[in-house]
Design a protein around this motif. Structure first.
Motif, PDB file in Angstrom:
ATOM      1  N   LEU A  28       0.832  -1.201   0.000  1.00 36.25           N
ATOM      2  CA  LEU A  28       0.000   0.000   0.000  1.00 36.25           C
ATOM      3  C   LEU A  28       0.868   1.254   0.000  1.00 36.25           C
ATOM      4  N   ALA A  34      -3.031   4.752  -4.942  1.00 43.65           N
ATOM      5  CA  ALA A  34      -3.911   4.616  -3.771  1.00 43.65           C
ATOM      6  C   ALA A  34      -4.296   5.980  -3.202  1.00 43.65           C
ATOM      7  N   GLN A 107     -11.918  -0.803   0.897  1.00 38.55           N
ATOM      8  CA  GLN A 107     -11.886  -0.248  -0.455  1.00 38.55           C
ATOM      9  C   GLN A 107     -13.298   0.077  -0.939  1.00 38.55           C
TER      10      GLN A 107
END
Length: 231
Positions: A28, A34, A107
């Motif tokens: 991540l 992201a 998410q």
């Protein structure tokens, strides 16, 4: 970097909690696509001057997640989801957020409106789209950037137990002009339509894949602008 309006205050420990989550998830931390959504709340109320605002509302801000839950459990009528949980924030799903585990990143799979304009943490890089300078002052600036990110492939996930709170303040001159001047609103609307058309053509030319589509029509919140891209 944290993408945030100047009239919002992060909760205590927001930086440390986000840093801990990123350090615990190397993939991540390296993911340049992201975007980590930070839920937003606000304090209801009116004040005429900055000093009056501080005096009146300083003690109303939730300090941390435990304090936020306590105020909500006590039905604190001055605390609410920013914007009343309408289209601009609805896709975050605050009900689901309240039950996320401390290390759980959730998410988002779809949006209930293209008017979604969350605050979020995003990695600063050369791939990050620039802000469109046509949208200065008040109106559509956050919406257009989020749409641009979606079209360029950014994935949005909701951070656990981290939030920001809007602090009451006197109305800004830019906001007053936007809502009092019909011509100004019309100009912003025209600029936004032009932006959507340009993005549509760019996405066709460069074969963009929208990373965050709209939810089913039953879940949408009276939205219309994405129809531009379906022609």
């Amino acid at each position: 970097m944290l993408y945030l309006d100047v009239d919002f205050i992060p909760c205590f420990g927001a930086y440390e909690a986000t840093k801990k989550l990123l350090f615990g998830n190397v993939e991540l931390a390296k993911d340049k696509w992201a975007a980590l959504v930070v839920p937003a709340f606000s304090i209801r109320g009116y004040c005429r001057t900055p000093s009056q605002c501080v005096k009146k509302f300083e003690g109303s801000l939730p300090v941390d997640f435990a304090g936020l839950r306590k105020q909500l459990a006590q039905n604190d009528t001055r605390l609410e989801v920013f914007g009343g949980g309408q289209a601009a924030q609805h896709s975050t799903n605050y009900t689901a957020w309240m039950t996320q585990e401390e290390d759980e990143l959730r998410q988002l799979l779809c949006l209930t409106s293209t008017r979604y304009e969350p605050y979020f943490v995003v990695r600063k890089s050369k791939w990050l789209p620039r802000f469109d300078t046509r949208f200065t002052g008040y109106g559509k600036n956050k919406i257009q950037w989020v749409i641009h990110l979606r079209y360029r492939g950014w994935k949005f996930s909701v951070l656990p137990r981290v939030f920001v709170t809007h602090f009451p303040h006197p109305s800004s001159s830019a906001r007053d002009v936007f809502f009092s001047d019909k011509n100004n609103r019309g100009q912003v609307a025209e600029q936004f339509s032009a932006f959507l058309e340009e993005l549509h053509l760019e996405s066709q030319r460069k074969h963009y894949q929208v990373s965050l589509p709209l939810c089913s029509k039953e879940d949408q919140k009276g939205d219309e602008v994405e129809e531009v891209w379906k022609r």
